[in-house]
Design a protein around this motif. Structure first.
Motif, mmCIF file in Angstrom:
data_model
loop_
_atom_site.group_PDB
_atom_site.id
_atom_site.type_symbol
_atom_site.label_atom_id
_atom_site.label_comp_id
_atom_site.label_asym_id
_atom_site.label_seq_id
_atom_site.Cartn_x
_atom_site.Cartn_y
_atom_site.Cartn_z
ATOM 1 N N GLU A 178 3.943 -44.059 10.696
ATOM 2 C CA GLU A 178 5.215 -43.480 11.098
ATOM 3 C C GLU A 178 5.118 -41.958 10.994
ATOM 4 O O GLU A 178 4.849 -41.423 9.911
ATOM 5 C CB GLU A 178 6.337 -44.041 10.216
ATOM 6 C CG GLU A 178 7.656 -44.216 10.914
ATOM 7 C CD GLU A 178 8.411 -42.925 11.105
ATOM 8 O OE1 GLU A 178 9.136 -42.783 12.113
ATOM 9 O OE2 GLU A 178 8.274 -42.035 10.241
ATOM 10 N N THR A 179 5.340 -41.263 12.073
ATOM 11 C CA THR A 179 5.028 -39.832 12.070
ATOM 12 C C THR A 179 6.105 -38.977 11.414
ATOM 13 O O THR A 179 5.813 -37.899 10.921
ATOM 14 C CB THR A 179 4.764 -39.307 13.492
ATOM 15 O OG1 THR A 179 5.847 -39.686 14.320
ATOM 16 C CG2 THR A 179 3.482 -39.841 14.066
ATOM 17 N N LEU A 180 7.369 -39.419 11.401
ATOM 18 C CA LEU A 180 8.412 -38.580 10.802
ATOM 19 C C LEU A 180 8.326 -38.586 9.277
ATOM 20 O O LEU A 180 8.569 -37.584 8.617
ATOM 21 C CB LEU A 180 9.796 -39.033 11.266
ATOM 22 C CG LEU A 180 10.036 -38.878 12.772
ATOM 23 C CD1 LEU A 180 11.388 -39.475 13.159
ATOM 24 C CD2 LEU A 180 9.977 -37.400 13.182
ATOM 25 N N SER A 181 7.948 -39.753 8.716
ATOM 26 C CA SER A 181 7.854 -39.840 7.255
ATOM 27 C C SER A 181 6.418 -39.641 6.769
ATOM 28 O O SER A 181 6.182 -39.565 5.580
ATOM 29 C CB SER A 181 8.345 -41.220 6.800
ATOM 30 O OG SER A 181 7.525 -42.226 7.399
ATOM 31 N N LYS A 184 1.006 -40.933 20.008
ATOM 32 C CA LYS A 184 0.241 -41.398 21.168
ATOM 33 C C LYS A 184 -1.156 -41.808 20.729
ATOM 34 O O LYS A 184 -1.776 -41.118 19.937
ATOM 35 C CB LYS A 184 0.075 -40.240 22.162
ATOM 36 C CG LYS A 184 1.180 -40.114 23.168
ATOM 37 C CD LYS A 184 0.778 -39.049 24.183
ATOM 38 C CE LYS A 184 2.003 -38.600 24.939
ATOM 39 N NZ LYS A 184 1.702 -37.530 25.872
ATOM 40 N N ASN A 185 -1.640 -42.882 21.245
ATOM 41 C CA ASN A 185 -2.989 -43.390 20.979
ATOM 42 C C ASN A 185 -3.192 -43.953 19.569
ATOM 43 O O ASN A 185 -4.248 -44.473 19.259
ATOM 44 C CB ASN A 185 -4.074 -42.327 21.220
ATOM 45 C CG ASN A 185 -4.056 -41.857 22.666
ATOM 46 O OD1 ASN A 185 -3.786 -42.646 23.563
ATOM 47 N ND2 ASN A 185 -4.320 -40.589 22.871
ATOM 48 N N ASP A 186 -2.175 -43.816 18.703
ATOM 49 C CA ASP A 186 -2.296 -44.417 17.370
ATOM 50 C C ASP A 186 -1.458 -45.694 17.404
ATOM 51 O O ASP A 186 -0.343 -45.748 16.909
ATOM 52 C CB ASP A 186 -1.785 -43.421 16.305
ATOM 53 C CG ASP A 186 -2.043 -43.928 14.899
ATOM 54 O OD1 ASP A 186 -2.767 -44.944 14.761
ATOM 55 O OD2 ASP A 186 -1.512 -43.329 13.944
ATOM 56 N N TYR A 187 -2.042 -46.718 18.030
ATOM 57 C CA TYR A 187 -1.287 -47.940 18.294
ATOM 58 C C TYR A 187 -0.821 -48.618 17.015
ATOM 59 O O TYR A 187 -1.599 -48.736 16.061
ATOM 60 C CB TYR A 187 -2.169 -48.960 19.012
ATOM 61 C CG TYR A 187 -2.739 -48.507 20.312
ATOM 62 C CD1 TYR A 187 -1.952 -48.507 21.463
ATOM 63 C CD2 TYR A 187 -4.069 -48.106 20.410
ATOM 64 C CE1 TYR A 187 -2.484 -48.109 22.673
ATOM 65 C CE2 TYR A 187 -4.600 -47.709 21.617
ATOM 66 C CZ TYR A 187 -3.813 -47.706 22.744
ATOM 67 O OH TYR A 187 -4.328 -47.316 23.930
ATOM 68 N N PRO A 188 0.423 -49.106 16.987
ATOM 69 C CA PRO A 188 0.818 -50.008 15.905
ATOM 70 C C PRO A 188 -0.049 -51.268 16.021
ATOM 71 O O PRO A 188 -0.492 -51.616 17.107
ATOM 72 C CB PRO A 188 2.275 -50.357 16.233
ATOM 73 C CG PRO A 188 2.721 -49.326 17.215
ATOM 74 C CD PRO A 188 1.509 -48.882 17.954
#
Lengths: 144, 576
Positions: B402-405, B379-383
């Motif tokens: 990408e938050t999962l990796s 959230k709030n970390d726009y692509p």
């Protein structure tokens, strides 16, 4: 012991009372000094209600209605808004401090705003100390 | 006057009240107040045994007034009034003290909360002593219905009522039926065609003898009260020329189904919407799908399609809430792109995948199986979307943290679809004032009770359904439409309506005939009798706001159930 002011709140049923209920359902904690009396509309609040509250020992009176333009009865809050400056003028003539009587608009979704207003007003009235109207009246009566 | 016999009941509400307020202390204090003959605590006053306790005490002790200190009167006042009525006591001999929403739930200090609960209960006891018996009024229920908004929700509600024999006026500002769903191609998760659904609804609406469709039209006014509204509708001529026509109709109920509007994607600058030609909104993409041409502005089939979720939703800067339909719609796009452009690469850039509805998880799984690349962002970390260089084999590049990796990944795109969220329409404030309902902080209409009364509003006879209440998908919107229709049909079946006995009354002996109140009344409910030189209230039109009561210089007007004496008693009670 700190002085705990007694404040009477007159809240309109549709916006402000519902907003105060929302503060409850949202578990927003605030000062316990305001005792709420529900009226259907802020336009129902007769200036005598405010005077009676002060002469009966209230240290402050809070009046809350719907925001201008949002009145359930379309324009009742405007009537309160017009009455209010007259009432404040009268209170000033009696020597009642400005901050003891307050008019605020609180919508049905503004639980937090209601809590903030109550906290702020409680602090301000606490700083003023007890309202002397009731005791002054008693002294006047005794002297007559 | 007979002696006062007041019963006071302090509800524990399980532990909701009792864990903060010392209910036994409140009971004890109330017991010593004048006129109180019974004072008791109980675990749940609103339960059947709780209500039965009141009824039994009325029979046994001859109670003629009842105070219940419990939740907000907005919640259970009708419940306890009914209990009094069942025991043969006038329901207006009840007063509630709100010691839950406005006491135990908002205060931490037990001693202070108990003192406040005691004070509010005392005020209620003093007030109830001043109550007068009131009789509810019975009025006719008009079968006709006004529906504002002719999308899938409005059309469905209109059809249900029209099928049951009501005359329905279906009004829309637009020049066509169908609202937002008419802009959609297939629907998630079963991929049935929105067009087919809408064609069926629209054909039936247009052909129905009981439905009058008013397009290019606006409701100018709604006056009156439940069962007996009058509405004025203004219609512009379809060709835009000539003078608008104005009609007035009697209706018994109003359903507001005005829907939503989509978020303006250009407000998020990181996405380049309006600047990069192949960044499109979900509704623009639906248009391509409906036309059967999925292609870039340059007329090429996109090899790389990226879908960005939560555009304007779940973001404190714009709208904090979830728009509910976009996740499934995004998955639908993944499948539709694959079938329109075989071999295209689809990446789906999301915050969380909300797949809560029936069939949604299966749909999510199927979409994963068609080799969609899922990338999660915070959230709030726009692509960030930018134009690709001349050496790249794509139009644009999207940088995603990408938050999962935990890696920053750059992905190619020839077309980017922004899943724009839903927001309240600009005219929602105007509509709210027109029918006298409230809006929440985001502009959505507020229901009477979020769980138990989801389609009614605080104005009796006015209902809300569909997207105007909060973002929702087609099944939920249709369910609300049919729920509102069912509520209204229930009342029509009864024929007569009981309405509140609370209104203002002029004491003609004290009225000076100054007519100040005539002008003040927002409902023109006060009439002046020139012969008697006195004013009087037309009770059916009065909505009991009390503006006239506070203004009358002779003190000749009384607000029933909110009289000066009752409010004075309450003031004395809270300050004693």
């Amino acid at each position: 012991m700190t002085f705990e002011p007694k404040i009477v709140g007159f809240l309109c049923n549709w916006c402000s009372y519902t907003g105060a209920d929302l503060a409850g359902t949202s578990r927003i904690h605030y000062a316990p000094n305001v005792r709420v009396i529900r009226v259907m509309c802020s336009a129902r609040i007769d200036p005598t209600f405010v005077l009676k509250a002060l002469t009966d020992g209230a240290d402050g009176v809070l009046i809350c209605g719907c925001h201008p333009g949002d009145c359930h009865y379309s324009e009742g809050n405007y009537k309160m808004m017009r009455r209010y400056p007259l009432l404040k003028k009268l209170l000033a003539d009696y020597g009642i401090e400005d901050e003891r009587v307050r008019l605020e608009w609180v919508s049905a979704s503004e639980g937090q705003r209601f809590a903030d207003i109550v906290n702020d007003m409680t602090e301000r009235v606490r700083a003023l100390g007890p309202c002397s109207v009731k005791t002054d009246l008693a002294t006047d009566m005794a002297e007559r | 006057m007979e002696d006062l016999k007041i019963g006071v009941y302090i509800c524990n509400c399980g532990t909701n009240i009792a864990k903060v307020v010392d209910c036994d202390a409140v009971v004890e204090s109330a017991a010593s107040l004048p006129g109180v003959v019974v004072s008791r605590p109980y675990k749940y006053m609103c339960s059947n045994p709780g209500q039965e306790m009141i009824v039994q005490d009325i029979k046994e002790h001859g109670l003629n007034r009842v105070v219940v200190s419990a939740c907000s009167p907005r919640m259970h006042e009708p419940t306890f009034r009914k209990a009094l009525q069942n025991a043969g006591v006038n329901p207006y001999f009840l007063e509630m003290a709100n010691i839950r929403e406005q006491c135990s739930w908002v205060h931490e200090d037990g001693a202070q909360a108990t003192e406040k609960a005691t004070s509010l209960t005392r005020a209620a006891v003093l007030r109830v002593a001043q109550h007068e018996p009131l009789e509810r009024r019975s009025v006719d229920m008009c079968k006709n219905l006004l529906v504002i908004g002719a999308g899938i929700t409005g059309m469905t509600a209109a059809l249900d009522l029209a099928d049951a024999g009501s005359k329905v006026y279906l009004v829309d500002r637009a020049d066509r039926l169908g609202g937002n769903v008419a802009r959609v191609d297939l629907t998630a998760p079963y991929l049935d065609s929105a067009r087919d659904m809408m064609t069926e609804r629209m054909t039936r609406v247009v052909e129905h003898p009981n439905i009058e469709v008013l397009l290019n039209s606006e409701v100018e006014d709604v006056s009156g009260f439940v069962g007996n509204f009058q509405t004025t509708i203004i219609s512009k001529p379809a060709d835009g020329k000539g003078t608008p026509t104005k009609v007035t109709h009697d209706v018994g109920s109003v359903i507001v189904c005005t829907g939503y509007k989509e978020f303006d994607a250009s407000r998020i600058t990181h996405y380049g919407y309006g600047k990069l030609p192949n960044v499109v909104t979900s509704f623009e993409f639906e248009k391509m799908l409906r036309a059967g041409r999925v292609e870039t502005k340059e007329g090429k089939a996109p090899q790389y399609v990226a879908i960005v979720h939560c555009v304007g939703s779940r973001n404190m800067e714009f709208h904090p809430y979830c728009s509910r339909v976009c996740c499934m719609t995004a998955l639908k796009y993944a499948q539709e792109v694959k079938s329109a452009v075989p071999g295209a690469y689809v990446s789906d850039i999301y915050i969380d995948m909300h797949a809560f509805g029936k069939g949604h998880e299966d749909f999510y799984r199927r979409s994963s199986e068609v080799k969609t690349l899922f990338l999660m962002y915070a959230k709030n970390d726009y692509p960030v979307i930018r134009k690709a260089g001349p050496k790249d084999d794509c139009e644009m590049l999207i940088e995603v943290n990408e938050t999962l990796s935990h890696e920053t990944i750059e992905i190619p795109a020839d077309m980017v679809i922004l899943m724009v969220g839903m927001e309240a329409r600009e005219d929602s404030g105007e509509i709210a004032r027109l029918v006298n309902i409230s809006r929440d902080k985001d502009g959505w209409f507020i229901e009477s009770h979020p769980k138990l009364d989801p389609v009614a509003t605080t104005t009796d006879g006015i209902y809300i359904a569909g997207g105007c209440q909060f973002p929702k998908d087609i099944p939920d919107s249709v369910a609300q439409a049919r729920a509102a229709a069912a509520r209204i049909l229930g009342r029509i079946a009864k024929g007569k309506l009981d309405i509140d006995a609370v209104f203002a009354e002029v004491d003609e002996d004290h009225c000076s005939g100054c007519r100040m109140c005539n002008e003040l009344c927002p409902y023109t409910a006060i009439e002046y009798d020139a012969e008697k030189k006195r004013s009087h209230v037309i009770s059916a039109l009065c909505k009991a706001c009390g503006a006239c009561v506070a203004a009358c210089p002779s003190g000749a007007i009384a607000a029933r159930h909110f009289t000066d004496r009752q409010i004075y008693a309450q003031i004395e009670g809270v300050l004693a």
